[in-house]
Design a protein around this motif. Structure first.
Motif, short mmCIF file in Angstrom:
data_model
loop_
_atom_site.label_atom_id
_atom_site.label_comp_id
_atom_site.label_asym_id
_atom_site.label_seq_id
_atom_site.Cartn_x
_atom_site.Cartn_y
_atom_site.Cartn_z
N TYR A 197 0.87 -1.18 0.00
CA TYR A 197 0.00 0.00 0.00
C TYR A 197 0.91 1.22 0.00
O TYR A 197 1.42 1.63 1.04
N ALA A 198 1.14 1.79 -1.20
CA ALA A 198 2.06 2.92 -1.37
C ALA A 198 3.45 2.50 -0.90
O ALA A 198 4.08 1.64 -1.52
N ASP A 199 3.94 3.06 0.22
CA ASP A 199 5.27 2.72 0.72
C ASP A 199 5.23 1.74 1.88
O ASP A 199 6.28 1.47 2.49
N ASP A 200 4.06 1.19 2.22
CA ASP A 200 3.93 0.19 3.28
C ASP A 200 3.89 -1.20 2.64
O ASP A 200 2.95 -1.54 1.91
N CYS A 201 4.91 -2.00 2.93
CA CYS A 201 5.05 -3.33 2.33
C CYS A 201 4.67 -4.40 3.35
O CYS A 201 5.05 -4.29 4.52
N THR A 202 3.96 -5.42 2.90
CA THR A 202 3.54 -6.52 3.75
C THR A 202 3.85 -7.83 3.04
O THR A 202 3.42 -8.05 1.91
N LEU A 203 4.60 -8.69 3.75
CA LEU A 203 4.97 -10.00 3.23
C LEU A 203 4.46 -11.06 4.20
O LEU A 203 4.77 -11.02 5.39
N VAL A 204 3.66 -12.00 3.68
CA VAL A 204 3.12 -13.10 4.47
C VAL A 204 3.79 -14.38 4.02
O VAL A 204 3.78 -14.70 2.82
#
Length: 363
Positions: A197-204
């Protein structure tokens, strides 16, 4: 909605009408205003408060520059070259709720334990310089000539991508498409998912092993640095669902780990014992110590000693995914035993205090 003859919520001009040449731009907004837009004049700096108490500096463009930016954004939306499907920020029809729902849906479909890694990018918008913005608009969108020059000038300020321009988030998504493709392949190798989300990265990832988590974190930071982005040294978090916490935060939205449902004779019971994944001997031990804890004539010391042997055996058991830690079932059993022991001890102590005292002696 019409206010004073203008349409609010849609650009009053079309990109093809104002970006054909300099004369078309001057006819649409006037010579002086068009010149100020190309010279990047009239911008203002606005400080927006953040949740942690600090402020974020945003660039507020003047009215003419903003109208040109909205027209450019509409043209970018119509172009076939769009951001990666893992991007949820500033994409039509998507938002932070959709990103959190995607993570929750993926966790519900996973059968293995999961870990959620979040990473923020430091100064994402200022990282893109004006030549890089020009290259993105030329290679990805196909602009050239006066259109390329106009789109670059209204999208940048002080030599970098402006944060407050309407088209800046879309340009950022186009610039991070290579990162999204590489991280999507990495997530598939680890049995997980990648969401940004824009500059917020999420890795699962589908693992709770510390070694795998450290490897995924290193590869995430290496991918960002290889593409010219700087990971924020403080804005990152790792949540091992079921161990560290049952909830995590994705794009500002709280996401809970899925809870499987089991059915008993009394009705529906939320939750499932992790001990059912252990060998049959350990399940029998658990039932044995639960039965002993319910017997009123069993000494509390024997119950506690039997519980210690059970948890030691459960900790030493090695399953198909490696050594099994003390699961939540063992923690629940421990709390039940300790509660019963304390209640039993309190009753014994109270009975000793209230019992009559027999004094031996001669009359």
């Amino acid at each position: 909605m019409n206010v004073q003859g203008q349409t609010i919520g849609a650009p009053p001009v079309q990109w093809c009408h104002i970006a054909a040449n300099w004369q078309a731009l001057a006819d649409a907004f006037g010579y002086q205003k068009a010149t100020n837009a190309l010279r990047q004049q009239g911008w203002a700096t606005v400080c927006v408060p953040k949740r942690d108490g600090t402020t974020r500096e945003c660039d507020a463009p003047p009215w003419v520059t903003k109208q040109i930016g909205w027209a450019l954004l509409e043209a970018l939306y119509l172009h076939p070259d769009q951001p990666h499907h893992a991007a949820f920020g500033f994409v039509p029809g998507r938002g932070n709720q959709d990103a959190a729902s995607a993570v929750a849906h993926f966790l519900a479909r996973m059968r293995a334990p999961a870990t959620v890694l979040t990473q923020d990018i430091k100064n994402a918008f200022p990282t893109l310089s004006e030549p890089q913005v020009r290259a993105i608009l030329r290679d990805s969108v196909g602009l050239s000539g006066f259109q390329l020059h106009l789109a670059t000038r209204v999208s940048c300020r002080n030599g970098h991508l402006a944060m407050g321009a309407p088209q800046s988030p879309h340009i950022l998504n186009l610039a991070m498409r290579q990162v999204d493709e590489q991280m999507q392949r990495l997530a598939q190798q680890l049995g997980g998912a990648w969401i940004r989300y824009a500059d917020d990265c999420t890795l699962v990832i589908a693992s709770r092993r510390r070694r795998t988590i450290r490897k995924a974190r290193r590869m995430l930071k290496a991918c960002l640095r290889a593409n010219g982005w700087q990971p924020h040294p403080r804005k990152h978090h790792t949540t091992r669902l079921g161990i560290d916490s049952q909830r995590t935060e994705v794009c500002g939205v709280s996401v809970a780990a899925p809870v499987k449902t089991r059915y008993t004779k009394e009705g529906r019971t939320v939750g499932k014992r992790p001990s059912t994944q252990s060998p049959r001997r350990l399940r029998h031990k658990q039932r044995l110590w639960e039965h002993l804890a319910k017997k009123p004539d069993q000494p509390p010391a024997a119950i506690a000693a039997g519980y210690k042997r059970y948890t030691w055996s459960l900790a030493r058991w090695k399953g198909p995914r490696g050594p099994t830690p003390r699961t939540r079932a063992a923690q629940n059993l421990r709390s039940q035993v300790e509660r019963r022991i304390s209640t039993r001890s309190a009753r014994l102590l109270a009975s000793e205090r209230t019992a009559p005292t027999v004094v031996s002696g001669t009359v």
